[in-house]
Motif scaffolding. Structure first.
Motif, mmCIF file in Angstrom:
data_model
loop_
_atom_site.group_PDB
_atom_site.id
_atom_site.type_symbol
_atom_site.label_atom_id
_atom_site.label_comp_id
_atom_site.label_asym_id
_atom_site.label_seq_id
_atom_site.Cartn_x
_atom_site.Cartn_y
_atom_site.Cartn_z
ATOM 1 N N LEU A 55 7.266 -4.411 -16.543
ATOM 2 C CA LEU A 55 8.103 -5.077 -15.401
ATOM 3 C C LEU A 55 7.119 -6.252 -14.713
ATOM 4 O O LEU A 55 6.121 -6.061 -14.636
ATOM 5 N N PRO A 56 7.808 -7.117 -14.122
ATOM 6 C CA PRO A 56 6.769 -8.379 -13.464
ATOM 7 C C PRO A 56 6.135 -7.633 -12.246
ATOM 8 O O PRO A 56 6.444 -6.494 -11.591
ATOM 9 N N ALA A 57 5.051 -8.268 -12.037
ATOM 10 C CA ALA A 57 4.056 -7.765 -10.939
ATOM 11 C C ALA A 57 5.109 -7.817 -9.627
ATOM 12 O O ALA A 57 5.747 -8.811 -9.538
ATOM 13 N N THR A 58 4.724 -6.952 -8.613
ATOM 14 C CA THR A 58 5.617 -6.756 -7.332
ATOM 15 C C THR A 58 5.416 -8.142 -6.486
ATOM 16 O O THR A 58 6.509 -8.752 -6.191
ATOM 17 N N ARG A 59 4.311 -8.746 -6.694
ATOM 18 C CA ARG A 59 3.945 -9.896 -5.959
ATOM 19 C C ARG A 59 4.688 -11.221 -6.647
ATOM 20 O O ARG A 59 5.252 -12.043 -6.131
ATOM 21 N N VAL A 60 4.746 -11.238 -7.897
ATOM 22 C CA VAL A 60 5.533 -12.218 -8.604
ATOM 23 C C VAL A 60 7.010 -12.097 -8.497
ATOM 24 O O VAL A 60 7.567 -13.325 -8.044
ATOM 25 N N LEU A 61 7.522 -11.056 -8.677
ATOM 26 C CA LEU A 61 8.943 -10.857 -8.536
ATOM 27 C C LEU A 61 9.310 -11.057 -7.094
ATOM 28 O O LEU A 61 10.414 -11.661 -6.910
ATOM 29 N N ALA A 62 8.645 -10.591 -5.921
ATOM 30 C CA ALA A 62 8.787 -10.742 -4.700
ATOM 31 C C ALA A 62 8.952 -12.417 -4.507
ATOM 32 O O ALA A 62 9.937 -13.073 -3.874
ATOM 33 N N GLY A 63 8.003 -13.182 -5.209
ATOM 34 C CA GLY A 63 7.858 -14.469 -4.799
ATOM 35 C C GLY A 63 9.018 -15.352 -5.485
ATOM 36 O O GLY A 63 9.687 -16.325 -4.902
ATOM 37 N N GLU A 64 9.366 -14.604 -6.619
ATOM 38 C CA GLU A 64 10.547 -15.518 -7.153
ATOM 39 C C GLU A 64 12.051 -15.264 -6.624
ATOM 40 O O GLU A 64 12.808 -16.295 -6.390
ATOM 41 N N LEU A 65 12.087 -14.038 -6.050
ATOM 42 C CA LEU A 65 13.335 -13.759 -5.071
ATOM 43 C C LEU A 65 13.404 -14.153 -3.682
ATOM 44 O O LEU A 65 14.166 -14.260 -3.033
ATOM 45 N N GLY A 66 12.088 -14.515 -3.271
ATOM 46 C CA GLY A 66 12.031 -15.076 -1.794
ATOM 47 C C GLY A 66 12.123 -13.902 -0.901
ATOM 48 O O GLY A 66 12.694 -13.992 0.062
ATOM 49 N N VAL A 67 11.870 -12.677 -1.161
ATOM 50 C CA VAL A 67 11.368 -11.331 -0.310
ATOM 51 C C VAL A 67 10.034 -10.994 -0.154
ATOM 52 O O VAL A 67 9.189 -11.378 -0.766
ATOM 53 N N SER A 68 9.949 -10.190 0.934
ATOM 54 C CA SER A 68 8.697 -9.618 0.922
ATOM 55 C C SER A 68 8.309 -8.581 -0.269
ATOM 56 O O SER A 68 9.036 -8.157 -0.920
ATOM 57 N N ARG A 69 6.955 -8.640 -0.307
ATOM 58 C CA ARG A 69 6.471 -7.674 -1.349
ATOM 59 C C ARG A 69 6.848 -6.288 -1.365
ATOM 60 O O ARG A 69 6.976 -5.615 -2.248
ATOM 61 N N GLY A 70 7.083 -5.817 0.020
ATOM 62 C CA GLY A 70 7.395 -4.481 0.217
ATOM 63 C C GLY A 70 8.806 -4.027 -0.192
ATOM 64 O O GLY A 70 9.105 -2.924 -0.488
ATOM 65 N N VAL A 71 9.730 -5.128 -0.176
ATOM 66 C CA VAL A 71 11.104 -4.962 -0.808
ATOM 67 C C VAL A 71 11.018 -4.681 -2.340
ATOM 68 O O VAL A 71 11.688 -3.532 -2.859
ATOM 69 N N VAL A 72 10.263 -5.070 -3.089
ATOM 70 C CA VAL A 72 10.079 -4.867 -4.539
ATOM 71 C C VAL A 72 9.289 -3.433 -4.908
ATOM 72 O O VAL A 72 9.559 -2.599 -5.541
ATOM 73 N N THR A 73 8.313 -3.457 -3.890
ATOM 74 C CA THR A 73 7.403 -2.418 -4.098
ATOM 75 C C THR A 73 8.162 -1.089 -4.055
ATOM 76 O O THR A 73 8.237 0.046 -4.577
ATOM 77 N N GLU A 74 8.930 -1.161 -2.635
ATOM 78 C CA GLU A 74 9.885 0.361 -2.466
ATOM 79 C C GLU A 74 10.806 0.501 -3.807
ATOM 80 O O GLU A 74 11.176 1.627 -4.024
ATOM 81 N N ALA A 75 11.357 -0.577 -4.332
ATOM 82 C CA ALA A 75 12.259 -0.382 -5.330
ATOM 83 C C ALA A 75 11.593 0.277 -6.583
ATOM 84 O O ALA A 75 12.128 1.283 -7.300
ATOM 85 N N TYR A 76 10.375 -0.261 -6.790
ATOM 86 C CA TYR A 76 9.766 0.359 -7.810
ATOM 87 C C TYR A 76 9.203 1.828 -7.704
ATOM 88 O O TYR A 76 9.451 2.710 -8.527
ATOM 89 N N GLN A 77 9.067 2.110 -6.375
ATOM 90 C CA GLN A 77 8.641 3.145 -6.166
ATOM 91 C C GLN A 77 9.756 4.343 -6.280
ATOM 92 O O GLN A 77 9.700 5.408 -6.733
ATOM 93 N N ARG A 78 10.854 3.992 -5.996
ATOM 94 C CA ARG A 78 11.991 4.873 -6.165
ATOM 95 C C ARG A 78 12.310 5.256 -7.579
ATOM 96 O O ARG A 78 12.661 6.258 -7.891
ATOM 97 N N LEU A 79 12.062 4.235 -8.353
ATOM 98 C CA LEU A 79 12.335 4.377 -9.762
ATOM 99 C C LEU A 79 10.966 5.428 -10.401
ATOM 100 O O LEU A 79 11.370 6.064 -11.507
ATOM 101 N N ILE A 80 9.751 4.945 -9.972
ATOM 102 C CA ILE A 80 8.944 5.824 -10.268
ATOM 103 C C ILE A 80 9.061 7.361 -9.910
ATOM 104 O O ILE A 80 8.877 8.174 -10.709
ATOM 105 N N GLU A 81 9.702 7.722 -8.651
ATOM 106 C CA GLU A 81 9.773 8.923 -8.263
ATOM 107 C C GLU A 81 11.008 9.741 -9.340
ATOM 108 O O GLU A 81 10.878 10.806 -9.426
ATOM 109 N N ASP A 82 11.861 8.632 -9.868
ATOM 110 C CA ASP A 82 12.898 9.399 -10.431
ATOM 111 C C ASP A 82 12.621 9.480 -11.870
ATOM 112 O O ASP A 82 13.403 10.007 -12.766
ATOM 113 N N GLY A 83 11.195 9.153 -12.474
ATOM 114 C CA GLY A 83 10.643 9.532 -13.601
ATOM 115 C C GLY A 83 11.076 8.344 -14.626
ATOM 116 O O GLY A 83 10.898 8.433 -15.699
#
Length: 502
Positions: A55-83
């Motif tokens: 997957l794209p780095a959180t910083r990169v995807l956040a920049g492309e979407l124009g959102v905070s890095r925390g938005v992407v980090t949280e989404a990734y973390q949920r999917l990490i927790e789901d395995g």
């Protein structure tokens, strides 16, 4: 101020991400992380993100979407927790498992030198004229179609080449599959899934020597199937038409307007096939709008029509969200053509094509009899380059680089050619400018070449009469050369009396 085709001032808007064609304006307010996690989960379910994908780095995807890095980090973390994902440190975030597939009833639908004589410029553009134009030398070359060749990632490519050679088996040096190496076909399938919304099995991918060979192979295959003409956009690429003519195919023109190709005119031709550049029309830069895409889809399904989709520079976008490839919704009717020429360099001579099932075997046979397949070593290097994430990094670099040069060209046009109407600024590697005046753009191009500035007259790419204009490439020239070249065009235009002045 320069104007777009509809008269609006040119300006930037928030762009989305090529990754999975994410558009943040589709997310509900206050629920961006939930929305992003859901979009990634859907891609895991339908196979666009297979196990092992990075997957794209959180910083990169956040920049492309124009959102905070925390938005992407949280989404990734949920999917990490789901395995479904795993963080691998410097190696990034990797897909390690897909969710159980939903029942079919509830699964969302997938989007499936000396100057050229003036007479050469004014003459009808036959193959000899085009070759003269293509090879003519000028100190400032603003021809369209080239990325910044000086930006080729030599060090990264060399590292990748050494890695490939270190692990190359002796058997890999023999005659291979004419379809291309399995590694590159897999890398292309993954690339177009992530970036163009196309779900394809690697066995559907045929590696070719660029889009030029795609057109030649398709010309042979379609002629054998009884097709004698392929409709083309007007204006549209002169080079593409010449490849089709070389295959003894006629190219009836179909007009392009602000929404893309006129599908009503396409129907009126009665032709069974059409060549399109829907993501960024050459040379106008128009994107095929939603209503026209729907019309085109109906035409293809009702008439069993065939579409050759030349996706020649769809990844190079700056001020608009990505649009999915036609192939993603019309797999049975679309020949999808892409290449590495605009992403890395034309010198690689590597492209790819996906054919409708009916034509797949015939196209592979045509490729085998043409050359037994592309050279394997560059394919293996490109495959590793793509799968390592280096291609995405290069694309991000090129976007910044090319945007800077595009902006320099727009400023220069505003200063030196203020009467020009600018088209296609939101994406690509070139701009087209037109004039509300009557004069021969071939004469303007000839006089500019006499002063060591090379451009394409718009009429070269038109089969019917259009307003005069120029097609100006900016990616391969420095901002200084761009400014000087456009200033020369302004001086020539004012001094010739051929068209509007300042």
């Amino acid at each position: 101020m320069n104007r777009s085709k509809d008269g609006a001032p040119l300006r930037s808007i928030t762009a989305g991400a090529d990754f999975l064609h994410l558009a943040i304006d589709e997310a509900p307010g206050g629920g961006k992380s939930d929305w992003l996690a859901r979009q990634i989960r859907l891609a895991l379910e339908d196979g666009r993100l297979p196990v092992g994908s990075r997957l794209p780095a959180t910083r990169v995807l956040a920049g492309e979407l124009g959102v905070s890095r925390g938005v992407v980090t949280e989404a990734y973390q949920r999917l990490i927790e789901d395995g479904h994902l795993a963080g691998r440190g410097r190696n990034g975030t990797i897909v390690v498992g897909a969710p159980a597939a939903m029942p079919t009833a509830t699964r969302p639908a997938t989007r499936t030198v000396p100057p050229t004589p003036r007479s050469v410029f004014a003459a009808a553009p036959g193959a000899d004229i085009f070759d003269t134009m293509r090879t003519a030398r000028a100190r400032i070359d603003l021809s369209p179609g080239l990325p910044d060749l000086a930006a080729f990632p030599r060090a990264a490519w060399l590292r990748t080449e050494r890695q490939v050679l270190d692990h190359l088996a002796a058997s890999d040096l023999g005659y291979g599959d004419p379809r291309g190496t399995p590694a590159l076909r897999l890398a292309i399938a993954n690339w177009i899934a992530r970036n163009r919304g196309i779900r394809a099995d690697p066995d559907e991918v045929l590696i070719v020597a660029g889009t030029a060979q795609t057109l030649t192979l398709l010309g042979r295959v379609l002629r054998d199937d009884g097709i004698s003409a392929i409709a083309v956009e007007d204006p549209g690429s002169l080079g593409a038409r010449q490849h089709l003519h070389n295959c003894r195919l006629d190219t009836p023109p179909v007009a392009v307007d602000a929404e893309g190709i006129r599908v009503d005119q396409l129907r009126a031709t009665g032709e069974a096939a059409v060549l399109l550049t829907p993501a960024h029309q050459f040379p106008t830069g128009v994107v095929l709008r939603g209503s026209r895409r729907s019309e085109l889809t109906r035409w293809a399904r009702e008439c069993d029509g065939l579409i050759i989709e030349d996706d020649y520079d769809a990844e190079h976008r700056y001020d608009r969200t990505p649009v999915p490839a036609l192939r993603s919704v019309l797999a049975d009717n679309v020949f999808y053509a892409g290449s590495a020429s605009k992403l890395l360099a034309p010198a690689l001579r590597i492209g790819w094509v996906l054919a409708p099932p009916k034509y797949r075997d015939a196209l592979v046979d045509a490729k085998r009899f043409a050359d037994l397949g592309n050279a394997a070593l560059p394919q293996l290097v490109l495959a590793r380059f793509m799968e390592s994430g280096a291609m995405e990094r290069q694309l991000r670099h090129l976007r910044r680089h090319h945007r800077h040069r595009r902006d320099a060209m727009i400023r220069a046009i505003s200063t030196h050619l203020p009467s020009a109407i600018v088209h296609g600024a939101a994406a690509g590697l070139h701009l087209t400018i037109t004039f509300d005046a009557e004069f021969a753009d071939t004469e303007l191009a000839a006089m500019a070449l006499a002063r060591d500035v090379k451009v394409h007259p718009l009429s070269w790419h038109s089969q019917r009469r259009h307003r005069p204009g120029l097609v100006l490439g900016y990616a391969a020239s420095t901002p200084t050369d761009i400014g000087e070249g456009v200033a020369t065009l302004g001086e020539v235009l004012r001094g010739s009396g051929a068209g509007p002045g300042a």
